[in-house]
Design a protein around this motif. Structure first.
Motif, PDB file in Angstrom:
ATOM      1  N   ALA A   1       6.152  -9.721  11.914  1.00  0.00           N
ATOM      2  CA  ALA A   1       5.126  -8.682  11.956  1.00  0.00           C
ATOM      3  C   ALA A   1       3.762  -9.326  11.766  1.00  0.00           C
ATOM      4  CB  ALA A   1       5.355  -7.652  10.839  1.00  0.00           C
ATOM      5  N   VAL A   2       2.729  -8.528  11.988  1.00  0.00           N
ATOM      6  CA  VAL A   2       1.386  -8.911  11.556  1.00  0.00           C
ATOM      7  C   VAL A   2       1.239  -8.418  10.123  1.00  0.00           C
ATOM      8  CG1 VAL A   2      -1.088  -8.674  11.915  1.00  0.00           C
ATOM      9  CG2 VAL A   2       0.464  -8.784  13.894  1.00  0.00           C
ATOM     10  N   TYR A   3       0.869  -9.318   9.230  1.00  0.00           N
ATOM     11  CA  TYR A   3       0.728  -8.990   7.810  1.00  0.00           C
ATOM     12  C   TYR A   3      -0.754  -8.801   7.495  1.00  0.00           C
ATOM     13  CZ  TYR A   3       5.624  -9.852   6.881  1.00  0.00           C
ATOM     14  OH  TYR A   3       7.000  -9.761   6.877  1.00  0.00           O
ATOM     15  N   TYR A   4      -1.046  -7.670   6.836  1.00  0.00           N
ATOM     16  CA  TYR A   4      -2.410  -7.312   6.498  1.00  0.00           C
ATOM     17  C   TYR A   4      -2.600  -7.269   4.987  1.00  0.00           C
ATOM     18  CZ  TYR A   4      -2.774  -5.699  11.337  1.00  0.00           C
ATOM     19  OH  TYR A   4      -2.768  -5.621  12.707  1.00  0.00           O
ATOM     20  N   CYS A   5      -3.715  -7.800   4.532  1.00  0.00           N
ATOM     21  CA  CYS A   5      -4.124  -7.674   3.142  1.00  0.00           C
ATOM     22  C   CYS A   5      -5.012  -6.443   3.021  1.00  0.00           C
ATOM     23  CB  CYS A   5      -4.892  -8.930   2.739  1.00  0.00           C
ATOM     24  SG  CYS A   5      -5.539  -8.908   1.063  1.00  0.00           S
ATOM     25  N   ALA A   6      -4.896  -5.744   1.896  1.00  0.00           N
ATOM     26  CA  ALA A   6      -5.689  -4.547   1.687  1.00  0.00           C
ATOM     27  C   ALA A   6      -6.133  -4.463   0.231  1.00  0.00           C
ATOM     28  CB  ALA A   6      -4.875  -3.305   2.057  1.00  0.00           C
ATOM     29  N   ALA A   7      -7.255  -3.797   0.011  1.00  0.00           N
ATOM     30  CA  ALA A   7      -7.777  -3.639  -1.348  1.00  0.00           C
ATOM     31  C   ALA A   7      -8.255  -2.213  -1.568  1.00  0.00           C
ATOM     32  CB  ALA A   7      -8.928  -4.613  -1.597  1.00  0.00           C
ATOM     33  N   THR A   8      -8.079  -1.745  -2.811  1.00  0.00           N
ATOM     34  CA  THR A   8      -8.547  -0.411  -3.159  1.00  0.00           C
ATOM     35  C   THR A   8      -9.890  -0.495  -3.877  1.00  0.00           C
ATOM     36  OG1 THR A   8      -7.534  -0.495  -5.330  1.00  0.00           O
ATOM     37  CG2 THR A   8      -6.169   0.371  -3.551  1.00  0.00           C
ATOM     38  N   ALA A   9     -10.421   0.663  -4.214  1.00  0.00           N
ATOM     39  CA  ALA A   9     -11.640   0.732  -5.014  1.00  0.00           C
ATOM     40  C   ALA A   9     -11.322   1.189  -6.435  1.00  0.00           C
ATOM     41  CB  ALA A   9     -12.628   1.689  -4.351  1.00  0.00           C
ATOM     42  N   HIS A  10     -10.032   1.140  -6.817  1.00  0.00           N
ATOM     43  CA  HIS A  10      -9.628   1.545  -8.160  1.00  0.00           C
ATOM     44  C   HIS A  10      -8.569   0.582  -8.668  1.00  0.00           C
ATOM     45  CE1 HIS A  10      -5.890   3.064  -6.440  1.00  0.00           C
ATOM     46  NE2 HIS A  10      -6.613   3.716  -5.535  1.00  0.00           N
ATOM     47  N   ASN A  11      -8.078   0.820  -9.882  1.00  0.00           N
ATOM     48  CA  ASN A  11      -7.126  -0.107 -10.498  1.00  0.00           C
ATOM     49  C   ASN A  11      -5.750   0.517 -10.709  1.00  0.00           C
ATOM     50  OD1 ASN A  11      -7.673   1.658 -12.538  1.00  0.00           O
ATOM     51  ND2 ASN A  11      -8.410   0.142 -13.998  1.00  0.00           N
ATOM     52  N   ARG A  12      -5.354   1.412  -9.831  1.00  0.00           N
ATOM     53  CA  ARG A  12      -4.027   2.024  -9.930  1.00  0.00           C
ATOM     54  C   ARG A  12      -3.167   1.524  -8.782  1.00  0.00           C
ATOM     55  NH1 ARG A  12      -7.809   5.751 -10.370  1.00  0.00           N
ATOM     56  NH2 ARG A  12      -7.458   6.547  -8.261  1.00  0.00           N
TER      57      ARG A  12
END
Length: 126
Positions: A94-105
């Motif tokens: 697959a294509v693997y994507y990194c992602a980030a949130t704007a919170h700490n949950r």
């Protein structure tokens, strides 16, 4: 704004290992949740693993399909998240994507991740 850059993808034989890296820059916070998702041709993008970093003990979650084979980690205060993938199978291609949130949950829901990298291809040959 947060910029995410993935690296480490490639071609590997079934049973082999790979390490993916995701370097974050811009307006980043050490304790924000970060995650890896993946997308195969013709399929929806699916959750793989997430981590919320804490100095004493980080919180991690994995999809059932990778639990026990993949490990997500973040070293100290580095703005880099890793995904160590072992015992790779052809269905991990697959294509693997990194992602980030704007919170700490910690969250497995892709719509809760506003920041995404460009993706890195992982191909597992059988």
């Amino acid at each position: 704004q947060v910029r995410l850059v993935e690296s480490g993808g490639g071609l590997v034989q079934a049973g082999g290992s790979l390490r993916l890296s995701c370097a974050a820059s811009g307006r980043t916070f050490t304790t924000n949740a970060m995650a890896w998702f993946r997308q195969s041709p013709g399929k929806e993008r699916e959750f793989v693993a997430t981590i919320v970093y804490r100095r004493d003990a980080s919180t991690t979650h994995y999809s059932d399909s990778v639990k026990g084979r993949f490990t997500i980690s973040r070293v100290g205060a580095e703005n880099t998240v890793y995904l160590d993938m072992n015992s790779l199978k052809s269905e991990d291609t697959a294509v693997y994507y990194c992602a980030a949130t704007a919170h700490n949950r910690p969250t497995t829901l892709k719509h809760q991740y506003p920041y995404w990298g460009q993706g890195t291809q992982v191909t597992v040959s059988s």
